[in-house]
Design a protein around this motif. Structure first.
Motif, short mmCIF file in Angstrom:
data_model
loop_
_atom_site.label_atom_id
_atom_site.label_comp_id
_atom_site.label_asym_id
_atom_site.label_seq_id
_atom_site.Cartn_x
_atom_site.Cartn_y
_atom_site.Cartn_z
N ALA A 31 0.81 -1.20 0.00
CA ALA A 31 0.00 0.00 0.00
C ALA A 31 0.85 1.26 0.00
O ALA A 31 2.00 1.26 0.45
N ASN A 32 0.29 2.34 -0.50
CA ASN A 32 0.97 3.63 -0.48
C ASN A 32 0.87 4.27 0.90
O ASN A 32 -0.07 4.01 1.65
N ASN A 33 1.81 5.11 1.21
CA ASN A 33 1.77 5.92 2.44
C ASN A 33 1.54 5.09 3.70
O ASN A 33 0.67 5.41 4.52
N ILE A 34 2.29 4.02 3.85
CA ILE A 34 2.11 3.15 5.01
C ILE A 34 3.08 3.48 6.15
O ILE A 34 2.97 2.89 7.22
N LEU A 35 3.98 4.42 5.92
CA LEU A 35 5.01 4.70 6.93
C LEU A 35 4.39 5.12 8.26
O LEU A 35 4.81 4.65 9.33
N VAL A 36 3.41 6.02 8.22
CA VAL A 36 2.78 6.49 9.45
C VAL A 36 2.14 5.33 10.20
O VAL A 36 2.29 5.19 11.42
N GLU A 37 1.44 4.48 9.47
CA GLU A 37 0.79 3.33 10.10
C GLU A 37 1.83 2.38 10.71
O GLU A 37 1.63 1.84 11.80
N GLN A 38 2.95 2.19 10.02
CA GLN A 38 4.01 1.34 10.56
C GLN A 38 4.58 1.91 11.85
O GLN A 38 4.84 1.18 12.80
N ILE A 39 4.79 3.23 11.87
CA ILE A 39 5.32 3.87 13.08
C ILE A 39 4.33 3.76 14.23
O ILE A 39 4.72 3.50 15.38
N LEU A 40 3.06 3.94 13.94
CA LEU A 40 2.02 3.82 14.98
C LEU A 40 2.02 2.42 15.58
O LEU A 40 1.92 2.25 16.81
N PHE A 41 2.13 1.42 14.71
CA PHE A 41 2.12 0.05 15.23
C PHE A 41 3.41 -0.25 15.99
O PHE A 41 3.39 -0.94 17.02
N TYR A 42 4.53 0.26 15.48
CA TYR A 42 5.81 0.07 16.15
C TYR A 42 5.77 0.65 17.57
O TYR A 42 6.25 0.05 18.53
N SER A 43 5.14 1.82 17.69
CA SER A 43 5.00 2.47 18.99
C SER A 43 4.11 1.64 19.92
O SER A 43 4.42 1.47 21.11
N PHE A 44 3.02 1.13 19.37
CA PHE A 44 2.12 0.30 20.16
C PHE A 44 2.83 -0.98 20.63
O PHE A 44 2.70 -1.39 21.78
N LYS A 45 3.60 -1.55 19.74
CA LYS A 45 4.34 -2.77 20.07
C LYS A 45 5.34 -2.50 21.19
O LYS A 45 5.54 -3.34 22.09
N ASN A 46 5.97 -1.34 21.17
CA ASN A 46 6.90 -0.97 22.23
C ASN A 46 6.20 -0.82 23.57
O ASN A 46 6.76 -1.17 24.62
N VAL A 47 4.99 -0.28 23.54
CA VAL A 47 4.22 -0.13 24.77
C VAL A 47 3.90 -1.51 25.36
O VAL A 47 4.01 -1.73 26.57
N VAL A 48 3.51 -2.45 24.50
CA VAL A 48 3.23 -3.81 24.95
C VAL A 48 4.47 -4.42 25.59
O VAL A 48 4.41 -5.01 26.68
N ASN A 49 5.60 -4.27 24.94
CA ASN A 49 6.85 -4.82 25.48
C ASN A 49 7.25 -4.13 26.79
O ASN A 49 7.83 -4.75 27.68
N GLY A 50 6.92 -2.84 26.89
CA GLY A 50 7.22 -2.11 28.11
C GLY A 50 6.42 -2.62 29.31
O GLY A 50 6.88 -2.50 30.46
N MET A 51 5.26 -3.20 29.04
CA MET A 51 4.44 -3.74 30.13
C MET A 51 5.04 -5.00 30.73
O MET A 51 4.71 -5.38 31.84
N LEU A 52 5.92 -5.63 29.97
CA LEU A 52 6.43 -6.93 30.38
C LEU A 52 7.68 -6.84 31.25
O LEU A 52 8.14 -7.85 31.77
N VAL A 53 8.21 -5.63 31.40
CA VAL A 53 9.44 -5.47 32.19
C VAL A 53 9.25 -4.39 33.26
O VAL A 53 8.38 -3.51 33.12
N ASP A 54 10.05 -4.45 34.30
CA ASP A 54 9.98 -3.43 35.35
C ASP A 54 10.92 -2.27 35.00
O ASP A 54 11.49 -2.22 33.89
N ASP A 55 11.07 -1.35 35.95
CA ASP A 55 11.89 -0.16 35.69
C ASP A 55 13.35 -0.50 35.41
O ASP A 55 14.07 0.28 34.78
N LYS A 56 13.79 -1.67 35.87
CA LYS A 56 15.18 -2.08 35.67
C LYS A 56 15.36 -2.93 34.41
O LYS A 56 16.46 -3.40 34.13
N GLY A 57 14.27 -3.12 33.68
CA GLY A 57 14.36 -3.91 32.46
C GLY A 57 14.25 -5.39 32.66
O GLY A 57 14.49 -6.18 31.73
N ASN A 58 13.87 -5.82 33.87
CA ASN A 58 13.71 -7.24 34.14
C ASN A 58 12.27 -7.67 33.91
O ASN A 58 11.33 -6.90 34.16
#
Length: 298
Positions: A31-58
């Motif tokens: 699809a055309n102009n998918i960069l914004v959508e990719q960044i939005l999903f990448y950000s969401f994915k990072n939030v999910v991964n952030g839920m799995l670790v504590d402040d020390k990264g464990n």
């Protein structure tokens, strides 16, 4: 519903999945102009991964939570079907996704993932798999679709896209997610093998061979009928009652009628446009506009 279905339509969310804002057009290319959508999903994915670790990264979750997100390709370094679907034009509703994710955390401790989210997120995966199967089929039949287009015909294109719209629409009932057919749907495995029984003197033997183009198309065109059968089985097991069956059947007839009417209208309009302006009005994009490169940021 009329504006959302048919080969001439630019869909919003036929499936009415709260995590989808737009299912995109019926295409075989990136699809055309998918960069914004990719960044939005990448950000969401990072939030999910952030839920799995504590402040020390464990890691601060048990294995079952980790396994859950891993099964959907949502951990760092993994590739998911969601990212593949974005490549083909799928757009997600991040407001709804974040609203649910926020409920999973309190003081940095993940909640148990509730069944409502599990079912909706699984439905999202299934719909993305369907999107990719359709895209692959459109690519496989690209030359035939172009040849038909030169004559103002849309038989193959219409068959594939109508099946897709129908499958999407069944998610409005909330039942496809629970069927074995959709639980096991996989856009890669779909095309791998076809099993048939060959009868010999000493009984039946099953043999597998790679799926041909024709078999893949037939398999996809048969999915709506198989899905209806399994939805009715699920409804019966859940003791949904006669009222649901009657309502489901009426809705089914109405949708099929709308889709048939729209496909006739679009086919007629398409044929006229091809005759008048030399194919400039077709919705489907031919192979020469396909982008083989993949600009995914993950």
């Amino acid at each position: 519903m009329n504006a959302k279905i048919g080969i001439g339509a630019y869909t919003d969310c036929v499936s009415e999945n709260p995590f989808i804002s737009n299912e995109g057009e019926h295409t075989s290319f990136v699809a055309n102009n998918i960069l914004v959508e990719q960044i939005l999903f990448y950000s969401f994915k990072n939030v999910v991964n952030g839920m799995l670790v504590d402040d020390k990264g464990n890691l601060c979750v048990d294995d079952s939570v980790l396994d859950y997100w891993s099964s959907y390709g949502m951990l760092k370094g993994q590739r998911s079907v969601f990212e593949e679907a974005i490549q083909k034009g799928m757009q997600f509703n991040y407001e709804n996704l974040y609203a649910v994710i926020e409920k999973f955390t309190e003081d940095g401790k993940p909640y148990e993932i509730d069944d409502k989210f599990k079912n909706t997120f699984e439905a999202l995966r299934q719909i993305c798999e369907v999107k990719l199967i359709e895209s692959t089929l459109l690519s496989m039949y690209d030359k035939e679709i172009q040849r038909e287009g030169e004559c103002g015909e849309v038989a193959i294109l219409q068959g594939i896209t109508a099946s897709t719209d129908f499958i999407y629409s069944m998610y409005q009932t909330g039942l496809p997610t629970y069927t074995d057919l959709m639980r096991n749907i996989d856009s890669i495995e779909f095309f791998k093998y076809y099993t048939e029984k060959r009868r010999f003197r000493l009984g039946a033997k099953e043999e597998e061979h790679p799926l041909s183009r024709e078999e893949a198309l037939t398999k996809y065109l048969n999915l709506p009928i198989e899905l209806i059968d399994e939805i009715l089985d699920v409804a019966e097991e859940a003791k949904a009652g006669d009222d649901f069956i009657e309502s489901f059947t009426e809705g089914l007839s109405e949708f099929i009628g709308q889709l048939d009417e729209l496909n006739i209208q679009h086919a007629d309009a398409y044929k006229k446009a091809v005759t008048e302006i030399n194919n400039e009005s077709q919705t489907y994009q031919p192979a020469d506009t396909k982008r083989a490169d993949d600009y995914s940021i993950q």
